[in-house]
Design an enzyme around this catalytic site. Structure first.
Site, PDB file in Angstrom:
ATOM      1  N   ASP A   1       0.867  -1.168   0.000  1.00 15.49           N
ATOM      2  CA  ASP A   1       0.000   0.000   0.000  1.00 15.49           C
ATOM      3  C   ASP A   1       0.911   1.228   0.000  1.00 15.49           C
ATOM      4  O   ASP A   1       2.119   1.117   0.237  1.00 15.49           O
ATOM      5  CB  ASP A   1      -0.886  -0.030   1.252  1.00 15.49           C
ATOM      6  CG  ASP A   1      -1.690   1.243   1.421  1.00 15.49           C
ATOM      7  OD1 ASP A   1      -2.350   1.666   0.464  1.00 15.49           O
ATOM      8  OD2 ASP A   1      -1.635   1.822   2.529  1.00 15.49           O
TER       9      ASP A   1
ATOM     10  N   ASP B   1      -0.084   5.184   1.071  1.00 18.87           N
ATOM     11  CA  ASP B   1      -0.242   6.104   2.200  1.00 18.87           C
ATOM     12  C   ASP B   1      -0.284   5.342   3.519  1.00 18.87           C
ATOM     13  O   ASP B   1      -1.117   4.453   3.709  1.00 18.87           O
ATOM     14  CB  ASP B   1      -1.546   6.896   2.052  1.00 18.87           C
ATOM     15  CG  ASP B   1      -1.540   7.808   0.843  1.00 18.87           C
ATOM     16  OD1 ASP B   1      -0.811   8.812   0.865  1.00 18.87           O
ATOM     17  OD2 ASP B   1      -2.262   7.504  -0.131  1.00 18.87           O
TER      18      ASP B   1
ATOM     19  N   ASP C   1      -1.475  -0.943   5.992  1.00 19.42           N
ATOM     20  CA  ASP C   1      -1.688  -0.367   7.322  1.00 19.42           C
ATOM     21  C   ASP C   1      -3.152  -0.319   7.730  1.00 19.42           C
ATOM     22  O   ASP C   1      -3.466   0.152   8.821  1.00 19.42           O
ATOM     23  CB  ASP C   1      -1.125   1.061   7.374  1.00 19.42           C
ATOM     24  CG  ASP C   1      -1.946   2.027   6.504  1.00 19.42           C
ATOM     25  OD1 ASP C   1      -2.131   1.727   5.308  1.00 19.42           O
ATOM     26  OD2 ASP C   1      -2.398   3.054   7.022  1.00 19.42           O
TER      27      ASP C   1
END
Length: 234
Positions: free
Chosen positions: A12, A14, A174
């Site tokens: 991922d 961000d 995250d």
């Protein structure tokens, strides 16, 4: 004996690869200022990010009690994108140990890719500004396909673009979208706790949690892949 395909590690963006929070907040506040809304803070960000700029703006408006007209959203998205792209890379930096970890993986033959719900042009532009584009075989965004995380096809499409093998792929993220897309695609997952999840990443039930990129090693990934293969065999 045919050698196993090269492992693929999909990140991922961000909150996983890059600490983008300051620039996201700045561009989002610039955007909603056009509506006369109070700024949002970093504490709000975990409830806003994850589905791209459009959804982030919608969520920020709801947070501030503003009823957003559907026909007003495209102009706000344009305002956000123009500000964000025009200020790249801003305060954004790779998380500590990331570049060293990617070098470790690349030096042992691993492939790397990015699967993010951020617009593809913004993801590629940001990684280019940080001289990181060359690390990745593929970079796909929330507008690359007709579907996005947590839809498994976003991840499987990324794997295909990276010339990877789904049985030799690990997803790192995250938030719930990252762990869910891995689960939906039957791919092992690694969670990082320093991103923008609004719940503890342990509650998302990833296969592994790493607290620093020093822990991201070929041995860790191979262990996950072997464990996943053993589950399939059973």
């Amino acid at each position: 004996m045919t050698p196993a395909p090269a492992p693929l590690v999909v990140f991922d963006l961000d909150g996983t690869l890059l600490d983008t929070h300051a620039d996201l907040v700045e561009s989002l506040n610039h955007t909603i200022a056009a509506l006369g809304l109070e700024p949002v803070s970093y504490d709000d960000l975990t409830h806003l990010v994850g589905q791209g700029a459009r959804v982030m703006i919608e969520r920020a408006c709801r947070l501030r009690g503003h009823s957003l007209a559907e026909d007003g959203l495209p102009l706000l998205v344009e305002r956000f994108v123009a500000h964000y792209a025009g200020n790249m890379p801003g305060h954004t930096e790779p998380y500590p140990g990331l570049v060293a970890a990617m070098n470790r993986l690349k030096s042992t033959g691993y492939r790397l890719a990015v699967c993010t719900n951020k617009m593809e042009s913004l993801a590629v532009g940001l990684l280019d500004k940080l001289d990181l584009v060359s690390y990745f075989e593929a970079i796909t965004g929330g507008d690359t396909f007709q579907y996005r995380k947590p839809d498994a096809r976003h991840l499987t499409g990324t794997i295909e673009r990276a010339s990877g093998d789904i049985s030799r792929t690990v997803m790192i993220g995250d938030s719930i979208n990252d762990i869910a897309v891995a689960r939906n695609a039957a791919v092992p997952s690694i969670a990082v706790p320093f991103g923008y999840s609004d719940v503890p990443v342990s509650s998302l039930d990833p296969d592994v949690i790493i607290t620093h990129y020093d822990e991201l090693t070929p041995e860790l990934v191979e262990g996950l892949l072997k464990g996943s293969a053993a589950k399939v065999a059973v």
